[in-house]
Design a protein around this motif. Structure first.
Motif, PDB file in Angstrom:
ATOM      1  N   LEU A 263       0.792  -1.245   0.000  1.00  0.00           N
ATOM      2  CA  LEU A 263       0.000   0.000   0.000  1.00  0.00           C
ATOM      3  C   LEU A 263       0.827   1.300   0.000  1.00  0.00           C
ATOM      4  N   PRO A 264       1.876   1.419   0.833  1.00  0.00           N
ATOM      5  CA  PRO A 264       2.635   2.688   0.804  1.00  0.00           C
ATOM      6  C   PRO A 264       3.141   3.033  -0.590  1.00  0.00           C
TER       7      PRO A 264
ATOM      8  N   ARG B 238       1.662   2.262  -3.350  1.00  0.00           N
ATOM      9  CA  ARG B 238       0.528   2.704  -4.163  1.00  0.00           C
ATOM     10  C   ARG B 238       0.183   4.156  -3.864  1.00  0.00           C
ATOM     11  N   LEU B 239       0.420   4.543  -2.620  1.00  0.00           N
ATOM     12  CA  LEU B 239      -0.060   5.859  -2.192  1.00  0.00           C
ATOM     13  C   LEU B 239       0.934   6.988  -2.420  1.00  0.00           C
ATOM     14  N   HIS B 240       2.156   6.669  -2.705  1.00  0.00           N
ATOM     15  CA  HIS B 240       3.133   7.751  -2.892  1.00  0.00           C
ATOM     16  C   HIS B 240       4.042   7.480  -4.079  1.00  0.00           C
TER      17      HIS B 240
END
Lengths: 392, 223
Positions: free
Chosen positions: B104-105, B107-109
């Motif tokens: 997820l990290p 994907r988010l940045h």
């Protein structure tokens, strides 16, 4: 965007009911105007195409639209019957070619269109099998008629009785089928085409019966009046034209007064057209000449306010659906508050979270757009066929 | 990551409790345990250190950068690029698989690029946490202990310089507790990261460089 797409897809597929409801609402909102627009455009194009191939139509004075729908699409409504002599008025001076139409009867519910052989050439109708009508009583079937009735060359087709309880009425004519037309246009595909004289035969202007002469001894000869042989009702009338009885068929009356229901005319040039229109323009003329293209355009102009009304209705529907969607989305956002908060705690920017959320909406909108276009295309495809069959 | 706290004061919104933290300094690679009763402020301190929550007074310096002076956007960027957070309630995304949650990290940045090395790291972390066979399973179908290990792996995946873990072993059996502990320690050592763990588990305390009692001044703690 690419890195967020898997998250968007995973969320949407994890909530299939919610996603489907949103997708369905959006699709429906887009589908309705797309379909109405598509059907309208197809109908306009179909009507305009055929109308543009028919420069002028001449008929009895009355409803121009009835005349156009009758002359172009073989609809039964007609402003009335005009005598064959008008055909000569049109051809007079060689300013225009003319094709007579007599469409007043039907066979198994399909219109029997009587015309000259020029009609086949002018409409560019070709035969899929068999041949064109060769003698009185022959007919050629449109592709759809042949398919739906399961008939072919050599078979017989009976015309419909006009008035079932009229015992004095004409007998139906058993027509010989000589050919089947290749599929061309819905109007001609759904018609039975005959020679003009066969049309008049069905009308009852002509008929065939046993020979009455001096040698008739079966009691069917009532008297000889002024050299005319008068038969009794027992005289056998032929309901089918055959090689044996062909010579016994004859017509009564003045051919100039034999009826037509419309005349298709195409003048040689603009001047000829003006001259031809001038022949029918007088207020006291019982006939009229119309440009089908003008009539069709006028029809669509009259329909324009209805189209606008539908547009307004669609706009209202869209507002309602989008309001409901906003409600659903805001509820969804509330439900997803923890999820977005987690992303914020992890360090995700507000912009990325907004992008993620907008991507979901965009994906749904894109899906709905594609679905609506596909569904509208299918509807327009089948719907326009249906519309074309309806109008002819 | 070098950490410094200067007289932090954080008053809870309802005003029932105020957390006061005196000046403290921890060098890079420190391993600190926060202990204290429930509601004593351990989670709040972790949030203050990560910049999720801002103190009413005082400052937090990470590698000499004053967290309280940074804009919200810069604090977020610092968090996702340099910190790994194991939340007490895990905060996993239910609609993603275990491995997608861990990723997820990335994907988010946009600054974090998922490459072969990251994929190897993901695999290694999951294997060491004993959850690699479950990588494709949605986290909603995992047990509490398995979810907790997924949350730990997510915090470690981007090789953070500061690891903040809130009760990371609370729901685990002895075997998995040992696994997670060794994972946290090994990864923090590998990355040269500072590790701050809020815990009730006194068995773990020996492994830390320092233990801070929160809310018990009689035991040398802070309140």
């Amino acid at each position: 965007m690419n890195r967020l797409l898997p998250l968007v897809c995973a969320y949407l597929s994890h909530h299939p009911i919610k996603s489907s409801v949103l997708l369905g609402c959006l699709t429906l909102t887009l589908y309705l105007p797309f379909t109405l627009y598509g059907l309208g455009a197809r109908m306009q194009s179909a009507l305009t195409e055929r109308a543009s191939q028919t420069p002028l139509l001449i008929g009895m004075r009355g409803s121009q639209l009835d005349l156009v729908l009758h002359g172009l699409y073989h609809r039964p409504e007609t402003p009335g019957r005009l005598p064959q002599a008008v055909l000569e008025t049109v051809r007079q001076g060689g300013i225009a070619k003319a094709i007579p139409l007599f469409n007043a009867h039907s066979a198994k519910g399909y219109p029997v269109v009587a015309s000259s052989l020029d009609y086949f050439a002018w409409r560019q109708l070709s035969l899929a099998e068999g041949s064109l009508p060769m003698r009185l009583g022959d007919c050629v079937l449109g592709a759809r008629v042949a398919r739906e009735l399961g008939l072919g060359p050599g078979d017989r087709l009976l015309t419909d009785t006009r008035e079932f309880f009229d015992l004095a009425g004409r007998y139906p004519l058993k027509m010989r089928i000589t050919g089947i037309l290749a599929p061309s246009n819905p109007a001609d595909d759904a018609a039975v085409l005959v020679d003009l004289r066969t049309g008049w035969l069905i009308e009852g202007i002509g008929h065939g019966h046993d020979l009455l002469d001096d040698n008739t001894e079966d009691g069917t000869l009532l008297e000889i009046r002024n050299g005319t042989y008068v038969g009794s009702p027992a005289v056998r009338e032929f309901t089918e034209v055959t090689a044996d009885n062909l010579s016994r068929f004859h017509f009564h009356g003045d051919p100039a007064l034999f009826p037509l229901t419309a005349i298709i005319a195409w003048p040689g040039d603009e001047r000829a057209e003006t001259l031809l229109l001038g022949r029918f323009i007088a207020d006291d003329s019982p006939y009229m000449a119309v440009r089908p293209l003008d009539v069709v355009r006028d029809l669509f102009e009259r329909l324009l306010p209805i189209k606008r009304l539908l547009g307004i209705q669609n706009a209202f529907l869209a507002v309602v659906v989008f309001s409901l969607m906003t409600l659903v989305v805001s509820l969804s956002l509330r439900l997803r508050r923890d999820e977005f908060q987690t992303m914020q705690y992890m360090g995700c920017s507000r912009g990325t979270i907004t992008l993620l959320w907008l991507s979901e909406l965009s994906l749904l909108l894109l899906g709905a757009l594609l679905l609506a276009i596909a569904a509208a295309a299918v509807t327009v495809w089948f719907g326009s066929e249906w519309l074309r069959l309806m109008i002819g | 990551m070098k950490i410094a706290i200067n007289d932090l004061v954080y008053a809870y919104p309802k005003g029932e409790f105020t957390l006061r933290l005196p000046a403290m300094r921890w060098p890079r690679g420190s391993r600190i345990a926060l202990i204290g009763a429930s509601g004593s402020g351990k989670t709040t301190l972790l949030r203050l250190l990560s910049g999720i929550t801002l103190a009413g007074r005082g400052s937090v310096l990470l590698d000499d950068v004053d967290l309280t002076a940074l804009s919200d956007a810069k604090r977020r960027a610092l968090r996702i690029q340099s910190m790994g957070f194991v939340f007490q309630e895990f905060r996993l995304l239910e609609y993603l698989s275990a491995q997608e949650n861990i990723r997820l990290p990335y994907r988010l940045h946009g600054s974090l690029a998922w490459d072969d090395e990251a994929e190897k790291r993901r695999q290694g972390l999951m294997e060491r946490a004993g959850i690699n066979p479950l990588r494709l399973r949605k986290v909603g179908r995992l047990s509490t202990g398995e979810r907790q290990r997924v949350a730990v792996c997510r915090a470690l995946i981007a090789s953070p310089r500061l690891i903040l873990a809130d009760e990371p072993t609370a729901n685990l059996d002895r075997e998995n507790k040992r696994r997670v502990q060794s994972l946290l320690f090994a990864e923090s050592q590998r990355c040269g990261a500072s590790l701050i763990v809020a815990t009730h588990d006194r068995e773990l305390l020996d492994a830390f460089d320092s233990v801070i009692h929160i809310g018990d001044e009689s035991k040398g703690g802070i309140a």
